[in-house]
Design a protein around this motif. Structure first.
Motif, PDB file in Angstrom:
ATOM      1  N   CYS A  38      32.830  31.108  38.705  1.00  0.00           N
ATOM      2  CA  CYS A  38      33.397  31.332  40.043  1.00  0.00           C
ATOM      3  C   CYS A  38      33.046  30.151  40.944  1.00  0.00           C
ATOM      4  CB  CYS A  38      32.846  32.633  40.626  1.00  0.00           C
ATOM      5  SG  CYS A  38      33.599  33.101  42.199  1.00  0.00           S
ATOM      6  N   ASP A  53      38.157  32.181  39.864  1.00  0.00           N
ATOM      7  CA  ASP A  53      37.622  31.974  38.520  1.00  0.00           C
ATOM      8  C   ASP A  53      38.118  30.656  37.921  1.00  0.00           C
ATOM      9  OD1 ASP A  53      36.382  34.471  38.619  1.00  0.00           O
ATOM     10  OD2 ASP A  53      38.147  35.494  37.791  1.00  0.00           O
ATOM     11  N   GLY A  61      41.966  33.186  35.467  1.00  0.00           N
ATOM     12  CA  GLY A  61      41.421  34.467  35.866  1.00  0.00           C
ATOM     13  C   GLY A  61      41.994  34.870  37.216  1.00  0.00           C
TER      14      GLY A  61
END
Length: 397
Positions: A38, A53, A61
């Motif tokens: 992240c 992500d 993500g």
């Protein structure tokens, strides 16, 4: 009407970092120093910011990509691309929620444009494509098939005025076959071309109807005149029972009828005919009125006023019209108008000379926004000579 005029929103949204200027990044990395996990990345031009992500240096993500003008995308990323489910919001307030592929609206999704137009359905490369529902700001709704951002194929459109069309579409307009129902109950079933009624079809509005060819939204066939048909026996009455009440004229002769003051007029019929003289069976609902007309007595011909021998005589003028009384109206059914409820008024005077009274007719068909009949000319109406007898003494008031 061309519906759903909103434009395609947004070209493919592809954002990649410059190789030489990495921008600024704050977040997790892997052992090779690649963005992984992240983190937040501000692109070199500072216009784009991504927060979400990462996987080995690529957006992958869930994440949010924000633009300097206030617009943003929030949703799924795959190998650096906007891919999967997400939400795209533009600076003017337009919003799309749904599926993306390679940065474009692709799959199933819902969009709302800045003017309030909404679409829910399938997309292909930023364009409405497949099955969907398009709702305009005025409340009109199209539900059906799309190709390349326009209505194509089968679809139903309900206008804000209450009218409904269900049928074929091509490039955003009605084209092919379909059924239209207006808010007043008028219906049309048939062919359409370039948004208008054109081809073969059937239109009905109450008692009014037309079946045949159309051009530019109007019937191509029309009755042009009215012709005498004759007496009609009442239900259960033999044809012989009405003999003598009206003379059945020879070809081209004027028909005549005997009537009585205060009594019902024998049933009779007239025909709406086309230019070829055939009954206009393709139309119904034309309103025809019967009028009792009284004329002045014909003046005797003065031999002194005749033209010289060999010179053409002037056409004889009909005697002056003294009065006209509307007896009633009836509607045509497949081109035939039957009068079965006419009565000679009690205050009518009996005839005293030949040619005093006659029945004439008038086309009183009202106008209609869809199914318009051209009114029959008064010169194309038949005339029926009428002999009016006084009521029998025991029936007089």
């Amino acid at each position: 009407r061309r519906v759903g005029s909103s434009t395609t929103r947004g070209a493919r949204l592809v954002v990649r970092a410059a190789m030489l200027d990495p921008g600024s990044y704050e977040g997790k990395t892997d052992l090779q120093g690649l963005r992984h996990g992240c983190g937040t990345y501000v692109y070199p031009n500072s216009y784009f910011t991504y927060e979400g992500d990462w996987d080995r240096g690529q957006k992958h993500g869930k994440g949010k990509l924000s633009m300097g003008d206030g617009s943003f995308y929030e949703g799924c990323f795959e190998k650096g691309e906007i891919q999967g489910e997400g939400r795209r919001t533009w600076d003017d307030g337009a919003v799309y929620r749904g599926q993306f592929r390679l940065g474009e609206k692709h799959g199933y999704g819902t969009s709302t444009s800045e003017d309030g137009t909404t679409y829910e359905g399938t997309w292909s490369r930023n364009k409405r494509h497949g099955q969907g529902t398009l709702t305009d700001p005025d409340g009109s709704v199209y539900d059906g098939q799309f190709v390349a951002h326009k209505q194509n194929g089968r679809g139903a459109f309900k206008d804000s005025d209450g009218s409904v069309y269900n049928g074929d579409w091509a490039d955003g307009i009605r084209h092919g076959t379909g059924r239209m129902t207006w808010s007043d109950g008028t219906t049309y079933d048939g062919e359409w071309s370039e948004g208008g009624i054109d081809g073969r079809g059937m239109c009905k509005s109450g008692e009014r109807a037309y079946e045949g060819l159309w051009s530019s939204g109007r019937p191509t066939a029309q009755a042009t005149a009215l012709a005498w048909q004759g007496l009609v026996p009442a239900p259960g009455e033999e044809a012989a029972a009405v003999e003598g009440m009206a003379e059945q004229p020879a070809e081209g002769a004027t028909p005549s009828m005997d009537v009585v003051v205060g009594a019902a007029v024998p049933q009779f019929a007239v025909r709406c005919v086309g230019a070829d003289g055939a009954t206009a069976s393709f139309e119904s609902g034309r309103s025809i009125s019967t009028i009792l007309r009284r004329r002045a007595q014909k003046e005797p011909v003065d031999p002194k006023k005749k033209g010289k021998k060999g010179e053409p005589e002037e056409p004889e003028k009909p005697p002056e019209v003294l009065s006209e009384v509307l007896l009633g109206s009836a509607l045509s059914v497949q081109g035939v108008v039957t009068f079965d409820a006419l009565t000679i008024p009690d205050d009518t005077e009996a005839t005293t000379y030949d040619g005093e009274c006659e029945f004439t007719f008038q086309d009183a068909t009202p106008d209609h926004p869809v199914l318009t009949f051209a009114l029959l000319d008064a010169e194309m109406m038949p005339v029926v000579r009428v002999s009016v007898a006084a009521a029998p003494p025991d029936e007089q008031k």
